[in-house]
Enzyme design. Structure first.
Site, PDB file in Angstrom:
ATOM      1  N   THR B 158       0.990  -1.288   0.033  1.00 47.37           N
ATOM      2  CA  THR B 158      -0.071   0.008  -0.187  1.00 47.37           C
ATOM      3  C   THR B 158       0.772   1.246   0.064  1.00 47.37           C
ATOM      4  O   THR B 158       1.528   1.551  -1.182  1.00 47.37           O
ATOM      5  CB  THR B 158      -1.006  -0.039   1.385  1.00 47.37           C
ATOM      6  N   LYS B 184       4.140  -6.732   3.945  1.00 49.71           N
ATOM      7  CA  LYS B 184       3.792  -5.271   3.779  1.00 49.71           C
ATOM      8  C   LYS B 184       3.645  -4.612   4.799  1.00 49.71           C
ATOM      9  O   LYS B 184       3.306  -5.450   5.773  1.00 49.71           O
ATOM     10  CB  LYS B 184       2.888  -5.328   2.509  1.00 49.71           C
ATOM     11  N   THR B 195      -0.227  -2.470  10.595  1.00 43.15           N
ATOM     12  CA  THR B 195      -0.915  -2.721   9.626  1.00 43.15           C
ATOM     13  C   THR B 195       0.001  -3.463   8.753  1.00 43.15           C
ATOM     14  O   THR B 195       0.883  -2.787   7.876  1.00 43.15           O
ATOM     15  CB  THR B 195      -1.524  -1.433   8.575  1.00 43.15           C
ATOM     16  N   GLU B 285       6.807   4.951   7.229  1.00 46.86           N
ATOM     17  CA  GLU B 285       6.413   6.255   6.728  1.00 46.86           C
ATOM     18  C   GLU B 285       7.258   7.310   7.118  1.00 46.86           C
ATOM     19  O   GLU B 285       7.315   7.762   8.065  1.00 46.86           O
ATOM     20  CB  GLU B 285       4.815   6.415   6.856  1.00 46.86           C
ATOM     21  N   ASN B 408       0.661  10.750   5.970  1.00 44.50           N
ATOM     22  CA  ASN B 408      -0.570  10.545   6.653  1.00 44.50           C
ATOM     23  C   ASN B 408      -1.454  11.557   6.742  1.00 44.50           C
ATOM     24  O   ASN B 408      -2.720  11.512   7.221  1.00 44.50           O
ATOM     25  CB  ASN B 408      -0.256  10.027   8.136  1.00 44.50           C
ATOM     26  N   SER B 413      -7.174  11.159   0.493  1.00 41.71           N
ATOM     27  CA  SER B 413      -7.569  12.083  -0.650  1.00 41.71           C
ATOM     28  C   SER B 413      -6.789  11.411  -1.778  1.00 41.71           C
ATOM     29  O   SER B 413      -6.055  10.812  -1.629  1.00 41.71           O
ATOM     30  CB  SER B 413      -7.421  13.248  -0.194  1.00 41.71           C
TER      31      SER B 413
END
Lengths: 413, 413
Positions: B158, B184, B195, B285, B408, B413
């Protein structure tokens, strides 16, 4: 590093009246900052009682250790606060510094060192040069005055972008008594409690054990219900001083928590503490949004508060709010990770007045536009109903922005 | 939003060999992403055993519920993974989608639906359109092959910036058996778990209960010892499939956890899981630093791990690391807030090989230059000794950067 005033700052500051028995002065000791005040010295009239709540950190600062001991006496004659250096994790030197600081302040004020309360905030681990107090305290003691309170609030700031003050007045036996409070704190804010210093002064005549009980109640719905970044400081200190000067004007001393005359004072104190706590969140490092997270329908109030804090501390929730994204999936995530009783298929979630989820899924007539509009507001209400019981709680937080990272990525340098 | 590959990504990927009894294909269902694969279909030979570890979220995804039930059977014939939509918090529709997805995959593979395992990752709360699988699964089933594994890893990504693969080979009864793993995960990573999806395949002949015991052990020092942002997903899934194909080559089936022949396999599995878990942190991230936090001298291993996680999850510690700031005061803060036994005046702290604190204060010959040099490295070791007992633990994390906030702040969007 942004130095602009937080967009969430109050538009104006209240005018704080003098409180009989409280006088103070600020000074520039140059401990870390240049060209600004970094010391607050407060003199308190004889008979002043005191209560305190401190960090629950297992590694408290030397000043916190000192205050805990001093508190046992129940009497306060002075308060010395410095900004720029927390005197935390400074070992034996830290204990010596605290002793020297109290001695300096006691000598300047002409009171016993054991009645001096101390608070330090700023960098952790750097020795605090107590000798820097030597010069400024005698001079400050000669300048003690009953205002202006905004100067006191400014002297204790570190990464704060605005000074935090609040005042309330209530009647006691037909006599007006005043509560004035100042606070500092912007990061490392989380229960219980925060790199947060707050000092509240009143002329009400209230015995120390009663003050302590009132403070313990008041802190639950204020400083222990806010979070900026989930980090808990080694220096958190909230002190409440009561000079009792209103007794001379006819307010009879309050000796027990059962005293019915306490109701108005109790409510005013809780309100003032919440006001100050909200100001701390409004000055959260990098904050652009003031967020109230309310959880209802939990199995208990405690459970509701733990879930609310799980939401309020979630970096993914906070970054979504920074991005004005009505990402209710992350609210579900934060409810789920709290470890508290929750039933996915009963959850309901609102952003502002817009319900986005009901019975565990997106509401059929969900309006992304309405939810997004709510997220664009400066003040955002997030509400979760668990549908399990009567427990509820509200906590307050701010968003997590790039400025938070910038401010904290090079704070020490 | 940065789309560059993490600077902490491996410089090269290992070549993963085929595993007898495992075949797979990827497809583009266009669930959220365009012009990339977002579906992985795996066929598993008859006799394949399975073990699983899942999120501890109280609000798990529908796929997690499904897998927990399927796991009770102990047999696996297929795996279907999609990226872009987590099918989490989708209520009754979510349960229907899971059922439909399993039916589609079962039909395509010609096996019972109850032996199909499912995992979905991506946005929470959006209904997953199961009909999008209908077309691609029959086609994928016709293309099943024993490689390339990197394609499988890519299809499940993702916000990952690189695919995560690992392989190990060990001997069992003189026969080479292989373990291949893919994973992942980049955000919402915290014990227990993240996640995070990870699928490990082996041709070793191991009974399901034994597999489960091995996996439970292996996860403690790998996926349950990493954190990116302290957030726990609703979808975390780690599955271990054993086709048993090596039995035909002479490896006798392993039926109990006491079997001495397990030692090499056990070690290889733990090593492979740690490898994959580290890759997830390296793709945290916005991450620019890979950080190992080791706590020694705690009163127990569990206490050490809780303190290590308090350090690894602290936004103030993580932003300091992002700023290459040897801010050991924040380490003290994080130790203090963990609520575990700690004595301020016994603490010792190192950044890399540079000791910065001993016995509760800065070491006398502390070198800011040496500490700063350690902070400029891409891999940073933070070590804390509590001086209380023999408990120890290591957890891995990354720094908190402006890119984390950017990624994040507008993910949906």
């Amino acid at each position: 590093m942004s130095t602009a005033v937080s967009p969430l700052a109050p538009k104006s500051y209240p005018d704080l009246p003098a409180i009989e028995g409280v006088s103070f002065a600020t000074a520039e000791a140059g401990i870390k900052y240049k060209n600004r005040t970094d010391v607050l010295l407060v003199g308190l009239a004889e008979g002043t009682t005191v209560a305190g709540v401190f960090t629950r950190s297992k590694c408290p600062s030397a000043a916190v250790d000192w205050c805990r001991e001093a508190l046992a006496g129940g009497a306060a004659r002075g308060l010395l606060v410095n900004s720029g250096n927390a005197n935390a994790f400074t070992g034996k030197k830290g204990r010596e510094t605290v002793r020297l600081s109290a001695d300096h302040a006691a000598k300047a004020l002409g009171v016993p060192a054991e009645t001096i309360f101390l608070a330090s905030t700023g960098v952790i681990g750097e020795p605090l040069p107590a000798e820097k107090f030597a010069g400024v305290l005698d001079d400050a003691a000669a300048r003690l005055a009953d205002g202006p309170w905004l100067d006191a609030a400014k002297a204790i700031m570190t990464t704060d972008t605005f000074p935090k003050v609040a005042t309330r007045t209530v009647e006691l036996d037909g006599v007006a008594v005043t509560l004035n409070g100042i606070a500092k704190g912007a990061g490392m804010i989380a229960p219980d409690m925060a790199t947060m210093l707050s000092f509240v002064f009143t002329d009400a005549p209230i015995a120390a054990p009663v003050l302590q009980a009132l403070l313990g109640k008041g802190v639950a719905g204020s400083f222990n219900a806010i979070t900026v970044d989930s980090d808990t400081s080694t220096s958190d200190t909230l002190l409440l001083f009561a000079t009792g000067a209103a007794a001379a004007r006819g307010a009879a001393p309050i000796e027990t928590i059962e005293d019915a005359r306490l109701a108005a004072f109790d409510a005013a104190l809780a309100d003032l503490l919440r006001d100050l706590a909200h100001q701390v969140v409004r000055d959260g490092e990098g904050a652009r949004k003031f967020v109230a997270v309310t959880v209802t329908g939990a199995t208990s109030d405690g459970s509701a508060k733990r879930i609310a804090l799980s939401i309020a501390n979630s970096p993914l929730v906070k970054t979504a709010i920074a991005g004005e994204d009505a990402n209710w999936g992350r609210i579900v995530m934060a409810v789920g990770k709290a470890g508290e009783p929750a039933d996915r298929d009963r959850l309901a979630i609102w952003f502002g007045d817009t319900q986005v989820a009901a019975e565990g899924e997106r509401v059929p007539d969900y309006s992304e536009a309405a939810a997004s509009a709510a997220m664009r507001e400066e003040e955002i209400a997030v509400r979760v109903d668990l549908g399990l019981g009567d427990g509820s709680a509200t906590v307050w937080t701010c968003d997590l922005t790039k400025d938070y990272v910038a401010i904290n990525g090079d704070y020490r340098s």
